[in-house]
Design a protein around this motif. Structure first.
Motif, PDB file in Angstrom:
ATOM      1  N   GLY A 232      14.301   3.160   6.500  1.00  0.00           N
ATOM      2  CA  GLY A 232      14.696   3.226   5.099  1.00  0.00           C
ATOM      3  C   GLY A 232      15.841   2.296   4.763  1.00  0.00           C
ATOM      4  N   LEU A 233      16.212   1.421   5.698  1.00  0.00           N
ATOM      5  CA  LEU A 233      17.380   0.561   5.525  1.00  0.00           C
ATOM      6  C   LEU A 233      17.302  -0.285   4.257  1.00  0.00           C
ATOM      7  CD1 LEU A 233      19.990  -0.794   6.619  1.00  0.00           C
ATOM      8  CD2 LEU A 233      18.494  -2.399   7.833  1.00  0.00           C
ATOM      9  N   GLU A 234      16.176  -0.966   4.052  1.00  0.00           N
ATOM     10  CA  GLU A 234      16.088  -1.901   2.924  1.00  0.00           C
ATOM     11  C   GLU A 234      16.169  -1.171   1.581  1.00  0.00           C
ATOM     12  OE1 GLU A 234      14.142  -2.235   5.678  1.00  0.00           O
ATOM     13  OE2 GLU A 234      15.151  -4.051   6.402  1.00  0.00           O
ATOM     14  N   ILE A 235      15.483  -0.028   1.472  1.00  0.00           N
ATOM     15  CA  ILE A 235      15.593   0.768   0.247  1.00  0.00           C
ATOM     16  C   ILE A 235      17.019   1.291   0.102  1.00  0.00           C
ATOM     17  CG2 ILE A 235      14.816   2.867  -0.931  1.00  0.00           C
ATOM     18  CD1 ILE A 235      12.751   0.652  -0.976  1.00  0.00           C
ATOM     19  N   GLY A 236      17.629   1.667   1.212  1.00  0.00           N
ATOM     20  CA  GLY A 236      19.002   2.154   1.173  1.00  0.00           C
ATOM     21  C   GLY A 236      19.976   1.105   0.671  1.00  0.00           C
ATOM     22  N   ILE A 237      19.811  -0.142   1.108  1.00  0.00           N
ATOM     23  CA  ILE A 237      20.692  -1.212   0.637  1.00  0.00           C
ATOM     24  C   ILE A 237      20.511  -1.422  -0.864  1.00  0.00           C
ATOM     25  CG2 ILE A 237      21.108  -3.703   0.741  1.00  0.00           C
ATOM     26  CD1 ILE A 237      20.591  -3.578   3.739  1.00  0.00           C
ATOM     27  N   LEU A 238      19.263  -1.422  -1.326  1.00  0.00           N
ATOM     28  CA  LEU A 238      19.022  -1.572  -2.763  1.00  0.00           C
ATOM     29  C   LEU A 238      19.665  -0.425  -3.541  1.00  0.00           C
ATOM     30  CD1 LEU A 238      15.293  -2.778  -2.872  1.00  0.00           C
ATOM     31  CD2 LEU A 238      17.363  -4.141  -3.201  1.00  0.00           C
TER      32      LEU A 238
ATOM     33  N   LEU B 298       0.801  -1.223   0.000  1.00  0.00           N
ATOM     34  CA  LEU B 298       0.000   0.000   0.000  1.00  0.00           C
ATOM     35  C   LEU B 298       0.835   1.275   0.000  1.00  0.00           C
ATOM     36  CD1 LEU B 298      -2.699  -1.054   2.631  1.00  0.00           C
ATOM     37  CD2 LEU B 298      -2.773  -1.302   0.140  1.00  0.00           C
ATOM     38  N   PHE B 299       2.147   1.126   0.097  1.00  0.00           N
ATOM     39  CA  PHE B 299       2.972   2.331   0.099  1.00  0.00           C
ATOM     40  C   PHE B 299       4.091   2.270  -0.932  1.00  0.00           C
ATOM     41  CE2 PHE B 299       6.268   5.176   2.051  1.00  0.00           C
ATOM     42  CZ  PHE B 299       5.598   6.356   1.765  1.00  0.00           C
ATOM     43  N   VAL B 300       4.993   1.306  -0.796  1.00  0.00           N
ATOM     44  CA  VAL B 300       6.174   1.314  -1.659  1.00  0.00           C
ATOM     45  C   VAL B 300       5.801   1.093  -3.121  1.00  0.00           C
ATOM     46  CG1 VAL B 300       8.382   0.213  -2.151  1.00  0.00           C
ATOM     47  CG2 VAL B 300       7.687   0.595   0.215  1.00  0.00           C
ATOM     48  N   THR B 301       5.006   0.062  -3.399  1.00  0.00           N
ATOM     49  CA  THR B 301       4.649  -0.217  -4.798  1.00  0.00           C
ATOM     50  C   THR B 301       3.901   0.943  -5.448  1.00  0.00           C
ATOM     51  OG1 THR B 301       4.676  -2.616  -4.525  1.00  0.00           O
ATOM     52  CG2 THR B 301       3.313  -1.743  -6.302  1.00  0.00           C
ATOM     53  N   PRO B 302       2.819   1.457  -4.844  1.00  0.00           N
ATOM     54  CA  PRO B 302       2.144   2.591  -5.490  1.00  0.00           C
ATOM     55  C   PRO B 302       2.996   3.858  -5.527  1.00  0.00           C
ATOM     56  CG  PRO B 302       1.136   2.099  -3.360  1.00  0.00           C
ATOM     57  CD  PRO B 302       2.060   0.971  -3.667  1.00  0.00           C
ATOM     58  N   LEU B 303       3.869   4.049  -4.543  1.00  0.00           N
ATOM     59  CA  LEU B 303       4.736   5.228  -4.573  1.00  0.00           C
ATOM     60  C   LEU B 303       5.731   5.137  -5.724  1.00  0.00           C
ATOM     61  CD1 LEU B 303       5.895   7.853  -3.565  1.00  0.00           C
ATOM     62  CD2 LEU B 303       7.106   6.590  -1.760  1.00  0.00           C
ATOM     63  N   LEU B 304       6.321   3.968  -5.917  1.00  0.00           N
ATOM     64  CA  LEU B 304       7.243   3.807  -7.042  1.00  0.00           C
ATOM     65  C   LEU B 304       6.525   4.055  -8.368  1.00  0.00           C
ATOM     66  CD1 LEU B 304       9.290   0.665  -5.927  1.00  0.00           C
ATOM     67  CD2 LEU B 304      10.130   3.014  -6.126  1.00  0.00           C
ATOM     68  N   ARG B 305       5.311   3.555  -8.490  1.00  0.00           N
ATOM     69  CA  ARG B 305       4.557   3.770  -9.726  1.00  0.00           C
ATOM     70  C   ARG B 305       4.195   5.239  -9.902  1.00  0.00           C
ATOM     71  NH1 ARG B 305       0.537  -1.578  -9.870  1.00  0.00           N
ATOM     72  NH2 ARG B 305       2.236  -3.116  -9.800  1.00  0.00           N
TER      73      ARG B 305
ATOM     74  N   ASP C 148      10.202   7.344   6.879  1.00  0.00           N
ATOM     75  CA  ASP C 148      11.610   6.971   6.686  1.00  0.00           C
ATOM     76  C   ASP C 148      11.847   6.382   5.299  1.00  0.00           C
ATOM     77  OD1 ASP C 148      12.079   7.810   9.251  1.00  0.00           O
ATOM     78  OD2 ASP C 148      12.296   5.806  10.114  1.00  0.00           O
ATOM     79  N   ILE C 149      10.920   5.547   4.848  1.00  0.00           N
ATOM     80  CA  ILE C 149      11.078   4.918   3.534  1.00  0.00           C
ATOM     81  C   ILE C 149      10.998   5.964   2.430  1.00  0.00           C
ATOM     82  CG2 ILE C 149       9.963   3.349   1.893  1.00  0.00           C
ATOM     83  CD1 ILE C 149       9.145   1.676   4.424  1.00  0.00           C
ATOM     84  N   ALA C 150      10.038   6.881   2.536  1.00  0.00           N
ATOM     85  CA  ALA C 150       9.930   7.941   1.529  1.00  0.00           C
ATOM     86  C   ALA C 150      11.187   8.801   1.514  1.00  0.00           C
ATOM     87  CB  ALA C 150       8.696   8.798   1.805  1.00  0.00           C
TER      88      ALA C 150
END
Length: 405
Positions: free
Chosen positions: A246-252, A196-203, A295-297
């Motif tokens: 935001g760690l996981e997005i940061g690693i990617l 509900l957040f990462v996928t729609p935000l990326l799109r 944090d993820i955003a």
């Protein structure tokens, strides 16, 4: 499963039928003899009392192909550290417990922080940073795997599948990211932050911004927030790790910066995965899903800026509007997906989560655009060693002295 479709720019390694676990384990053990594996477990002391960690430790004890296990222990006092030492003593593999709150480790971190050579904040990223430092100091592993300690459905074969792409002698992968469906034992569809957040935000970002290989890369991952990944040790040396959610997005972002996408993959490790479910905590920006979303955003905005994208408040508002439209359609998609699989989903709670994420997204964007100071990257251990050549030796000594009592 018959899902063999390759989408995006990252190789997906699917589970195409149930390969016998013994066969998989034997192959992994053979490869691990040539490319030793260090397992990193970032752990909160409270997780020693939780239902997930005991089965994980019992499962890990069955894996002779793990050359070393490094446990990063957070939020423990002296008695808690001693309890953790006893708790993990049943592991037959060589293992180390880093007492992150102990005076020796704290003194080292404070010394490095005074020279801007340590993470600015405490958190999971800080914990993993210390664990990777110790793994580098011991020099045992050529591959490092990261695994969360709150997984209720852990199976040893899941870890074997995670490391397989990185240790295979003819594969060229330096990084493997786990993916799995987040489904509870009660049949609830979880994974709200990704769905509900990462996928729609990326799109939304892909809709609002010029074509970006970075966004194509992130959008290729089926579960970008999975805490489980494996990578070659030389790649781990160069990671700048965020300390927050935001760690996981940061690693990617880091592995995208350092490597060709042909060297990066995602791998299905389980048919069902269940771990700690974060509360909504609506209205509380410093905890729960609101904190995670912010944090993820922020991590995404930092990643975009590092790719040369200029962000302003008008763009943030546009992205928020696009996100809201996209996520509304996805709510229907997820409800239909849950229904056909006999799973439960709370549409009211999902809508509340979307409202929470929308606020977090705007707050993160506004703060990113308007902040007056740049937040420095957490240094890699290679960078630390250039300025403090004895840093890893001191970390290893601190852990050894804590163990000696």
């Amino acid at each position: 499963m018959s899902d063999f479709f390759q989408n995006g720019i990252v190789t997906s390694l699917h589970e195409l039928g149930r390969r016998p676990a013994a066969d998989l384990m034997a192959e992994v053990e053979r490869y691990a003899s040539e490319r030793p594996i260090t397992l990193v477990l970032p752990c909160l002391y409270a997780e020693l009392q939780g239902p997930a960690l005991d089965p994980i430790v019992r499962g890990l004890a069955e894996l002779p192909w793990l050359a070393e296990i490094v446990i990063g222990l957070d939020q423990a006092d002296d008695e808690g550290y001693r309890h953790a030492r006893r708790y993990f003593s049943r592991l037959p593999q060589p293992h180390h417990v880093i007492w992150n709150d102990g005076p020796r480790v704290q003194a080292l971190v404070a010394d490095l922080a005074a020279q801007r050579l340590a993470p600015a904040d405490r958190g999971k990223g800080h914990n993993i940073w210390l664990c990777l430092g110790l793994a580098q100091a011991t020099g045992v592993g050529q591959v490092v795997a990261l695994h969360d300690c709150d997984v209720l459905t852990f199976e040893p074969r899941s870890l074997a599948r995670l490391v397989y792409p990185v240790i295979h002698p003819t594969a060229n992968f330096v990084f493997a990211k786990a993916y799995y469906p987040r489904i509870s034992e009660a049949g609830l569809l979880y994974g709200r932050v990704s769905r509900l957040f990462v996928t729609p935000l990326l799109r939304a970002l892909m809709r609002c911004l010029p074509p970006s290989r970075y966004l194509d890369f992130l959008n290729s991952f089926r579960y970008p927030l999975a805490g489980e990944c494996a990578l070659r040790m030389e790649a781990a040396h160069r990671l700048h790790l965020p300390s927050d959610w935001g760690l996981e997005i940061g690693i990617l972002t880091e592995v995208f910066r350092d490597h060709s996408t042909r060297q990066l993959c995602q791998v299905a490790i389980a048919e069902r995965y269940d771990h700690k479910h974060q509360p909504l905590a609506a209205g509380a920006a410093d905890r729960g899903l609101a904190r995670m979303g912010r944090d993820i955003a922020s991590s995404l905005f930092n990643g975009l800026a590092s790719q040369g994208q200029v962000l302003d408040l008008g763009l943030v508002r546009t992205v928020v509007s696009a996100y809201q439209r996209i996520v509304l359609d996805l709510l229907d998609s997820y409800a239909a997906d849950a229904a056909i699989n006999g799973l439960s989903i709370d549409r009211g709670a999902e809508s509340l989560a979307v409202d929470c994420f929308t606020s977090s997204l705007f707050e993160a964007g506004q703060h990113f655009v308007q902040e007056n100071s740049h937040r420095p990257l957490t240094p890699t251990w290679d960078e630390v060693l250039r300025l403090q050549p004895d840093a890893l030796e001191r970390l290893l000594r601190a852990v050894s002295e804590d163990r000696a009592g």
